[in-house]
Scaffold this motif. Sequence first.
Motif, PDB file in Angstrom:
ATOM      1  N   GLU A   1       0.453  -1.032  -0.023  1.00 34.02           N
ATOM      2  CA  GLU A   1       0.191   0.062   0.461  1.00 34.02           C
ATOM      3  C   GLU A   1       0.799   1.388   0.078  1.00 34.02           C
ATOM      4  O   GLU A   1       2.042   1.563   0.794  1.00 34.02           O
ATOM      5  CB  GLU A   1      -0.883  -0.318   1.126  1.00 34.02           C
ATOM      6  CG  GLU A   1      -1.857   0.933   1.232  1.00 34.02           C
ATOM      7  CD  GLU A   1      -2.390   0.631   2.739  1.00 34.02           C
ATOM      8  OE1 GLU A   1      -3.772   1.617   2.359  1.00 34.02           O
ATOM      9  OE2 GLU A   1      -2.330   0.864   3.925  1.00 34.02           O
ATOM     10  N   LEU A   2       0.100   2.276  -0.597  1.00 38.89           N
ATOM     11  CA  LEU A   2       0.854   3.581  -0.918  1.00 38.89           C
ATOM     12  C   LEU A   2       0.499   4.414   0.266  1.00 38.89           C
ATOM     13  O   LEU A   2      -1.122   5.009  -0.036  1.00 38.89           O
ATOM     14  CB  LEU A   2       1.487   4.402  -1.519  1.00 38.89           C
ATOM     15  CG  LEU A   2       2.032   5.480  -1.023  1.00 38.89           C
ATOM     16  CD1 LEU A   2       3.187   5.716  -2.768  1.00 38.89           C
ATOM     17  CD2 LEU A   2       1.486   6.772  -1.410  1.00 38.89           C
TER      18      LEU A   2
ATOM     19  N   LEU B   1       9.337   2.014   1.848  1.00 40.58           N
ATOM     20  CA  LEU B   1      10.352   2.355   1.523  1.00 40.58           C
ATOM     21  C   LEU B   1       9.860   3.438   2.050  1.00 40.58           C
ATOM     22  O   LEU B   1       7.775   4.874   2.463  1.00 40.58           O
ATOM     23  CB  LEU B   1       9.951   2.939   0.197  1.00 40.58           C
ATOM     24  CG  LEU B   1      10.794   4.184  -0.601  1.00 40.58           C
ATOM     25  CD1 LEU B   1      11.580   4.446  -0.160  1.00 40.58           C
ATOM     26  CD2 LEU B   1      10.209   3.901  -1.847  1.00 40.58           C
ATOM     27  N   LEU B   2      10.200   4.753   3.006  1.00 44.68           N
ATOM     28  CA  LEU B   2       9.592   5.863   3.559  1.00 44.68           C
ATOM     29  C   LEU B   2      10.315   7.135   2.550  1.00 44.68           C
ATOM     30  O   LEU B   2      11.821   7.045   2.575  1.00 44.68           O
ATOM     31  CB  LEU B   2      10.547   6.158   5.201  1.00 44.68           C
ATOM     32  CG  LEU B   2       9.902   4.925   6.041  1.00 44.68           C
ATOM     33  CD1 LEU B   2      11.090   5.220   7.459  1.00 44.68           C
ATOM     34  CD2 LEU B   2       8.018   4.893   6.282  1.00 44.68           C
ATOM     35  N   ILE B   3       9.185   7.800   2.309  1.00 46.87           N
ATOM     36  CA  ILE B   3       9.983   9.248   1.345  1.00 46.87           C
ATOM     37  C   ILE B   3       9.617  10.390   1.508  1.00 46.87           C
ATOM     38  O   ILE B   3       8.172  10.173   1.000  1.00 46.87           O
ATOM     39  CB  ILE B   3       9.670   8.274  -0.135  1.00 46.87           C
ATOM     40  CG1 ILE B   3      10.635   9.028  -1.305  1.00 46.87           C
ATOM     41  CG2 ILE B   3       8.659   7.967  -0.721  1.00 46.87           C
ATOM     42  CD1 ILE B   3      11.229   8.803  -2.597  1.00 46.87           C
TER      43      ILE B   3
ATOM     44  N   VAL C   1       4.580   1.761   1.264  1.00 39.13           N
ATOM     45  CA  VAL C   1       5.230   3.014   1.374  1.00 39.13           C
ATOM     46  C   VAL C   1       4.450   3.994   1.440  1.00 39.13           C
ATOM     47  O   VAL C   1       3.132   4.067   1.785  1.00 39.13           O
ATOM     48  CB  VAL C   1       5.345   3.452  -0.817  1.00 39.13           C
ATOM     49  CG1 VAL C   1       6.057   4.629  -0.406  1.00 39.13           C
ATOM     50  CG2 VAL C   1       5.796   2.624  -1.701  1.00 39.13           C
ATOM     51  N   LEU C   2       5.108   4.951   2.210  1.00 38.25           N
ATOM     52  CA  LEU C   2       4.964   6.005   3.519  1.00 38.25           C
ATOM     53  C   LEU C   2       5.468   7.375   2.103  1.00 38.25           C
ATOM     54  O   LEU C   2       6.678   7.603   2.547  1.00 38.25           O
ATOM     55  CB  LEU C   2       4.935   5.829   4.850  1.00 38.25           C
ATOM     56  CG  LEU C   2       4.833   7.419   5.331  1.00 38.25           C
ATOM     57  CD1 LEU C   2       3.213   7.376   5.565  1.00 38.25           C
ATOM     58  CD2 LEU C   2       4.828   6.775   7.080  1.00 38.25           C
ATOM     59  N   CYS C   3       4.527   8.593   1.916  1.00 39.98           N
ATOM     60  CA  CYS C   3       5.201   9.076   1.046  1.00 39.98           C
ATOM     61  C   CYS C   3       4.429  10.952   1.926  1.00 39.98           C
ATOM     62  O   CYS C   3       3.253  10.807   1.992  1.00 39.98           O
ATOM     63  CB  CYS C   3       4.482   9.255  -0.475  1.00 39.98           C
ATOM     64  SG  CYS C   3       5.228  10.284  -1.244  1.00 39.98           S
ATOM     65  N   ILE C   4       5.693  10.794   2.016  1.00 39.75           N
ATOM     66  CA  ILE C   4       4.639  12.989   2.310  1.00 39.75           C
ATOM     67  C   ILE C   4       5.144  13.607   1.040  1.00 39.75           C
ATOM     68  O   ILE C   4       6.377  14.053   0.421  1.00 39.75           O
ATOM     69  CB  ILE C   4       6.167  13.670   3.204  1.00 39.75           C
ATOM     70  CG1 ILE C   4       6.309  13.132   4.522  1.00 39.75           C
ATOM     71  CG2 ILE C   4       5.711  14.994   3.288  1.00 39.75           C
ATOM     72  CD1 ILE C   4       7.663  13.230   5.580  1.00 39.75           C
ATOM     73  N   SER C   5       3.992  14.189   0.776  1.00 40.66           N
ATOM     74  CA  SER C   5       3.954  14.934  -0.734  1.00 40.66           C
ATOM     75  C   SER C   5       3.235  16.403  -0.195  1.00 40.66           C
ATOM     76  O   SER C   5       2.079  15.943   0.428  1.00 40.66           O
ATOM     77  CB  SER C   5       4.008  14.432  -2.080  1.00 40.66           C
ATOM     78  OG  SER C   5       3.323  14.984  -2.848  1.00 40.66           O
TER      79      SER C   5
END
Length: 239
Positions: free
Chosen positions: A38-39, A175-177, A206-210
């Motif tokens: 999951e993202l 993945l921490l991005i 994936v954990l994604c800061i955006s």
Amino acid sequence: MPPILDVRQYTKRFDMHVLNGKRIHALSNVSFSLEPGELVGLVGTSGSGKSTLMKSIYRTYLATSGAILYQSLRYGPIDLVRATDHQIIALRRDEITYCSQFLSVIPRVPAVDVVAESLFRQGIDRDRGQQQSRDYLDRLGLPQELWDAYPSTFSGGEQQRINVARAIIARPRLLLIDEPTASLDQRTKDVVIDMIVALKAGGTSVLCISHDRYTLDRLADRRIELQDGHVVAASEPVS
Ligand SMILES: Nc1ncnc2c1ncn2[C@@H]1O[C@H](COP(=O)(O)OP(=O)(O)OP(=O)(O)O)[C@@H](O)[C@H]1O
């Protein structure tokens, strides 16, 4: 299947000795989980605690309280808050990658080797590792004359491409991005998004800061919003 990551009542306070013991409540009782493949998009205003949460999962920061359960290949279920430093080093090497907004590299290592570093560590031979690295740099539009140059002299956008390439090429389990597409032109942004989509299809969570709506619209299965260190909204999975 259990979530790959289960953050439970996580709290992080900073005690600022230089500011007469001032306390910053960066994260308060944060709970959420991340499913395999999951993202989750992590959103919120500046200072809301997004980077602190990522650095806590990567164990750059020690917890004030709470637990972060991770389903490890090597160790099975493990609490990243209580894992030993030795376990954390092994997990960072083999399973969990953190890609911050800023590139930090060893001086005088050429871009092609910076990107291939994780492949070399996995035992892939030099020629094959460099070939894969060049392929990534080519797709990301990094001019060929820079492939053997040192990234410390690169522009912000060029450094960002190196940073993202070296995180993605490793094919981590988690993945921490942080802001993978900020300051990239639309074409490169789409390449990065396609690379992350392919990574997810291979099973990476994936954990994604955006802050980029376009990026999250294309990538996120769900979003979690932080405000003043609290989770204020979590969207349902997109079906
Ligand atoms: N190492 C630290 N020492 C002291 N305070 C810190 C530290 N790291 C973060 N903070 C504080 O914790 C709060 C949350 O910061 P954080 O960097 O997590 O926010 P953010 O949501 O990632 O912001 P941005 O979108 O601007 O990157 C802020 O008040 C910040 O000043």
